[in-house]
Write a protein that holds these residues in place. Structure first.
Motif, PDB file in Angstrom:
ATOM      1  N   ALA A  16      74.929  30.931  -5.377  1.00  0.00           N
ATOM      2  CA  ALA A  16      73.899  31.394  -5.962  1.00  0.00           C
ATOM      3  C   ALA A  16      72.551  30.669  -5.141  1.00  0.00           C
ATOM      4  CB  ALA A  16      73.681  31.091  -7.586  1.00  0.00           C
ATOM      5  N   CYS A  17      72.705  29.329  -4.897  1.00  0.00           N
ATOM      6  CA  CYS A  17      71.857  28.529  -4.217  1.00  0.00           C
ATOM      7  C   CYS A  17      71.427  29.068  -2.742  1.00  0.00           C
ATOM      8  CB  CYS A  17      72.016  27.105  -3.907  1.00  0.00           C
ATOM      9  SG  CYS A  17      72.195  26.235  -5.724  1.00  0.00           S
ATOM     10  N   ALA A  18      72.669  29.437  -2.073  1.00  0.00           N
ATOM     11  CA  ALA A  18      72.539  29.934  -0.555  1.00  0.00           C
ATOM     12  C   ALA A  18      71.583  31.158  -0.646  1.00  0.00           C
ATOM     13  CB  ALA A  18      73.733  30.266  -0.067  1.00  0.00           C
ATOM     14  N   ARG A  19      71.879  32.080  -1.656  1.00  0.00           N
ATOM     15  CA  ARG A  19      71.161  33.437  -1.607  1.00  0.00           C
ATOM     16  C   ARG A  19      69.636  33.147  -1.921  1.00  0.00           C
ATOM     17  NH1 ARG A  19      75.250  38.088  -3.467  1.00  0.00           N
ATOM     18  NH2 ARG A  19      76.896  37.382  -2.221  1.00  0.00           N
ATOM     19  N   CYS A  20      69.465  32.431  -2.879  1.00  0.00           N
ATOM     20  CA  CYS A  20      68.093  31.985  -3.256  1.00  0.00           C
ATOM     21  C   CYS A  20      67.054  31.399  -2.209  1.00  0.00           C
ATOM     22  CB  CYS A  20      68.108  31.410  -4.628  1.00  0.00           C
ATOM     23  SG  CYS A  20      66.532  31.154  -5.330  1.00  0.00           S
ATOM     24  N   ALA A  21      67.667  30.413  -1.704  1.00  0.00           N
ATOM     25  CA  ALA A  21      67.171  29.478  -0.578  1.00  0.00           C
ATOM     26  C   ALA A  21      66.718  30.459   0.565  1.00  0.00           C
ATOM     27  CB  ALA A  21      67.916  28.564  -0.027  1.00  0.00           C
ATOM     28  N   GLN A  22      67.548  31.338   1.005  1.00  0.00           N
ATOM     29  CA  GLN A  22      67.274  32.211   2.239  1.00  0.00           C
ATOM     30  C   GLN A  22      66.061  33.157   1.811  1.00  0.00           C
ATOM     31  OE1 GLN A  22      70.554  34.916   3.386  1.00  0.00           O
ATOM     32  NE2 GLN A  22      69.866  34.901   5.351  1.00  0.00           N
ATOM     33  N   CYS A  33      61.272  25.565  -3.867  1.00  0.00           N
ATOM     34  CA  CYS A  33      62.533  26.218  -4.514  1.00  0.00           C
ATOM     35  C   CYS A  33      63.629  26.353  -3.393  1.00  0.00           C
ATOM     36  CB  CYS A  33      62.219  27.342  -4.987  1.00  0.00           C
ATOM     37  SG  CYS A  33      63.513  28.130  -5.899  1.00  0.00           S
ATOM     38  N   ALA A  34      63.030  26.745  -2.073  1.00  0.00           N
ATOM     39  CA  ALA A  34      64.097  26.759  -1.182  1.00  0.00           C
ATOM     40  C   ALA A  34      64.750  25.459  -0.793  1.00  0.00           C
ATOM     41  CB  ALA A  34      63.378  27.375   0.207  1.00  0.00           C
ATOM     42  N   GLU A  35      64.009  24.493  -0.732  1.00  0.00           N
ATOM     43  CA  GLU A  35      64.418  22.991  -0.443  1.00  0.00           C
ATOM     44  C   GLU A  35      65.583  22.592  -1.656  1.00  0.00           C
ATOM     45  OE1 GLU A  35      62.680  18.698   0.775  1.00  0.00           O
ATOM     46  OE2 GLU A  35      61.134  20.259   0.536  1.00  0.00           O
ATOM     47  N   ALA A  36      64.912  22.897  -2.791  1.00  0.00           N
ATOM     48  CA  ALA A  36      66.137  22.716  -4.007  1.00  0.00           C
ATOM     49  C   ALA A  36      67.275  23.174  -3.893  1.00  0.00           C
ATOM     50  CB  ALA A  36      65.359  22.817  -5.452  1.00  0.00           C
ATOM     51  N   CYS A  37      66.947  24.403  -3.723  1.00  0.00           N
ATOM     52  CA  CYS A  37      68.358  25.318  -3.460  1.00  0.00           C
ATOM     53  C   CYS A  37      69.276  24.841  -2.436  1.00  0.00           C
ATOM     54  CB  CYS A  37      67.894  26.735  -3.152  1.00  0.00           C
ATOM     55  SG  CYS A  37      67.479  27.633  -4.726  1.00  0.00           S
ATOM     56  N   ARG A  38      68.738  24.553  -1.173  1.00  0.00           N
ATOM     57  CA  ARG A  38      69.464  24.088  -0.109  1.00  0.00           C
ATOM     58  C   ARG A  38      70.208  22.595  -0.408  1.00  0.00           C
ATOM     59  NH1 ARG A  38      65.345  25.920   3.932  1.00  0.00           N
ATOM     60  NH2 ARG A  38      66.251  27.853   4.490  1.00  0.00           N
ATOM     61  N   ALA A  39      69.502  21.598  -1.097  1.00  0.00           N
ATOM     62  CA  ALA A  39      69.961  20.725  -1.396  1.00  0.00           C
ATOM     63  C   ALA A  39      71.288  20.892  -2.473  1.00  0.00           C
ATOM     64  CB  ALA A  39      68.924  19.410  -2.216  1.00  0.00           C
ATOM     65  N   CYS A  40      71.036  21.604  -3.587  1.00  0.00           N
ATOM     66  CA  CYS A  40      72.081  21.679  -4.598  1.00  0.00           C
ATOM     67  C   CYS A  40      73.106  22.523  -4.007  1.00  0.00           C
ATOM     68  CB  CYS A  40      71.227  22.729  -5.584  1.00  0.00           C
ATOM     69  SG  CYS A  40      72.513  22.985  -7.124  1.00  0.00           S
ATOM     70  N   GLU A  41      73.004  23.536  -2.917  1.00  0.00           N
ATOM     71  CA  GLU A  41      74.004  24.320  -2.234  1.00  0.00           C
ATOM     72  C   GLU A  41      74.893  22.941  -1.587  1.00  0.00           C
ATOM     73  OE1 GLU A  41      73.219  26.597   0.964  1.00  0.00           O
ATOM     74  OE2 GLU A  41      75.275  27.228   1.460  1.00  0.00           O
ATOM     75  N   ALA A  42      74.304  22.120  -0.770  1.00  0.00           N
ATOM     76  CA  ALA A  42      74.931  21.014  -0.298  1.00  0.00           C
ATOM     77  C   ALA A  42      75.773  20.219  -1.167  1.00  0.00           C
ATOM     78  CB  ALA A  42      74.082  20.306   0.965  1.00  0.00           C
ATOM     79  N   ALA A  43      75.247  19.811  -2.334  1.00  0.00           N
ATOM     80  CA  ALA A  43      75.711  18.862  -3.292  1.00  0.00           C
ATOM     81  C   ALA A  43      77.079  19.776  -4.005  1.00  0.00           C
ATOM     82  CB  ALA A  43      74.865  18.731  -4.344  1.00  0.00           C
ATOM     83  N   CYS A  44      76.672  21.024  -4.317  1.00  0.00           N
ATOM     84  CA  CYS A  44      77.772  21.873  -4.709  1.00  0.00           C
ATOM     85  C   CYS A  44      79.165  21.959  -3.688  1.00  0.00           C
ATOM     86  CB  CYS A  44      77.154  23.092  -5.132  1.00  0.00           C
ATOM     87  SG  CYS A  44      76.550  23.395  -6.788  1.00  0.00           S
ATOM     88  N   ARG A  45      78.665  22.200  -2.504  1.00  0.00           N
ATOM     89  CA  ARG A  45      79.861  22.333  -1.442  1.00  0.00           C
ATOM     90  C   ARG A  45      80.564  21.062  -1.486  1.00  0.00           C
ATOM     91  NH1 ARG A  45      79.558  27.309  -0.213  1.00  0.00           N
ATOM     92  NH2 ARG A  45      77.543  28.256   0.610  1.00  0.00           N
ATOM     93  N   ALA A  46      79.875  19.800  -1.607  1.00  0.00           N
ATOM     94  CA  ALA A  46      80.668  18.731  -1.506  1.00  0.00           C
ATOM     95  C   ALA A  46      81.603  18.365  -2.611  1.00  0.00           C
ATOM     96  CB  ALA A  46      79.551  17.490  -1.500  1.00  0.00           C
ATOM     97  N   VAL A  47      81.121  19.211  -3.969  1.00  0.00           N
ATOM     98  CA  VAL A  47      82.095  18.927  -5.103  1.00  0.00           C
ATOM     99  C   VAL A  47      83.096  19.721  -5.009  1.00  0.00           C
ATOM    100  CG1 VAL A  47      81.848  19.699  -7.715  1.00  0.00           C
ATOM    101  CG2 VAL A  47      80.541  17.803  -6.595  1.00  0.00           C
ATOM    102  N   ALA A  48      82.808  21.076  -4.506  1.00  0.00           N
ATOM    103  CA  ALA A  48      84.141  22.124  -4.274  1.00  0.00           C
ATOM    104  C   ALA A  48      85.140  21.900  -3.471  1.00  0.00           C
ATOM    105  CB  ALA A  48      83.195  23.376  -4.072  1.00  0.00           C
ATOM    106  N   ALA A  49      84.685  20.992  -2.441  1.00  0.00           N
ATOM    107  CA  ALA A  49      85.673  21.007  -1.333  1.00  0.00           C
ATOM    108  C   ALA A  49      87.076  20.130  -1.755  1.00  0.00           C
ATOM    109  CB  ALA A  49      85.100  19.991  -0.229  1.00  0.00           C
TER     110      ALA A  49
END
Lengths: 113, 113, 113, 113
Positions: B77-83, B97-113
């Motif tokens: 969701a964050c990746a699409r919104c950031a783009q 918003c784009a910056e917050a989405c990118r930071a959240c995307e990165a944090a989510c990927r770190a957790v999902a890994a």
């Protein structure tokens, strides 16, 4: 969107709302059971499943592009809740919930595919 | 849970709340912009992203087992919104918003890994 | 909107997020306590309060006109949860939650006024 | 709970889900209309109403004590959305939404009484 996909999404949306309701009903009933000690996991999973179903249904209602990704999360939530609820055969609300979760999991997997 | 994983989940939860807020702020601001015609997709994605962030944060607050699965949906969701938001360079709320989405995307990927 | 009202809404939004987190944490902890039998009401109210706080915060983030009405509902949810949690003095998570609920109730009443 | 009250809550829960869906459908359709400029308020109120309906329905599913307070907020959200949607007579999705909002408002007021 083909008619087949539209029908699958409609079925999935309905299944999510039915499952959300069964989970909320089950959690509320578990909280009132005398043997609550054995129902902790059920209460926990019911709640997660209800919340995930609610979001998935809402995303589908608005035709969100994220529907397949949400359906994947929802299938996972339903599978876990169904497995737990199915063990509590003495409680009708757990069995009803297990069935709703399995139906919703199947509908979600059809949409996510 | 190791200290590293606990820290990642904490960071992710904070990032989800920050992103949720940036998305809600951005959607509300877009709805008031004169060139709303070009911001349709932004409003749509902001909303999806805010709702997914809200659920992901709530699941993490309660220590749900579904956190990694939810983080995967949230990263998407964050990746699409950031783009989308990143294209509207003339609007501060979109860039924030784009910056917050990118930071959240990165944090989510770190957790999902 | 005057600066005073804007500040009150900001404080209320922060209080809602803090309360939501305390409620989710408390409910999850209660579900793992040995004396869960005495914590049924706490688990139930924690959940209602967390969900109402989540919606109230989200409406405030987007500057919704419904904020005062939502704050009224939220104050009610917080008051009930605080009263219940405050009775379980042997559990830190309940006392932390009671305090967060009372702070959120006060912030909501200031906004609803 | 008397049979009358139980029936009213059941009707209200159904009305909330129908209204939530009409609001999500309307908001998505408005975002795709050529005259989006005139539909800003509709999109905004649709979203608020959908989210409030979702929470109200979920609280009723679990038999929350807060149901009357939530129904009061929901009636307010529905009334505002119905008033806006009813003005856009050229859009079927707005008229369908206005009708669903009015039905939900009435059901909520019956429950809140």
């Amino acid at each position: 969107m083909t008619a087949l996909i539209a029908q699958r999404m409609q079925d999935c949306l309905d299944a999510c709302l039915t499952c959300m309701r069964a989970c909320e009903t089950c959690a509320a009933a578990c909280l009132a059971e005398s043997e609550i000690d054995m129902l902790r996991e059920c209460i926990r999973l019911d709640r997660d499943c209800a919340d995930v179903c609610a979001l998935t249904a809402q995303l589908m209602m608005r035709g969100s592009d994220l529907y397949a990704h949400a359906a994947r999360l929802c299938a996972e939530a339903c599978a876990r809740c169904a497995q737990e609820c199915a063990q509590h055969v003495q409680h009708d609300h757990c069995l009803v919930c297990a069935e709703a979760c399995r139906a919703c999991e199947a509908a979600c997997r059809a949409v996510a595919a």
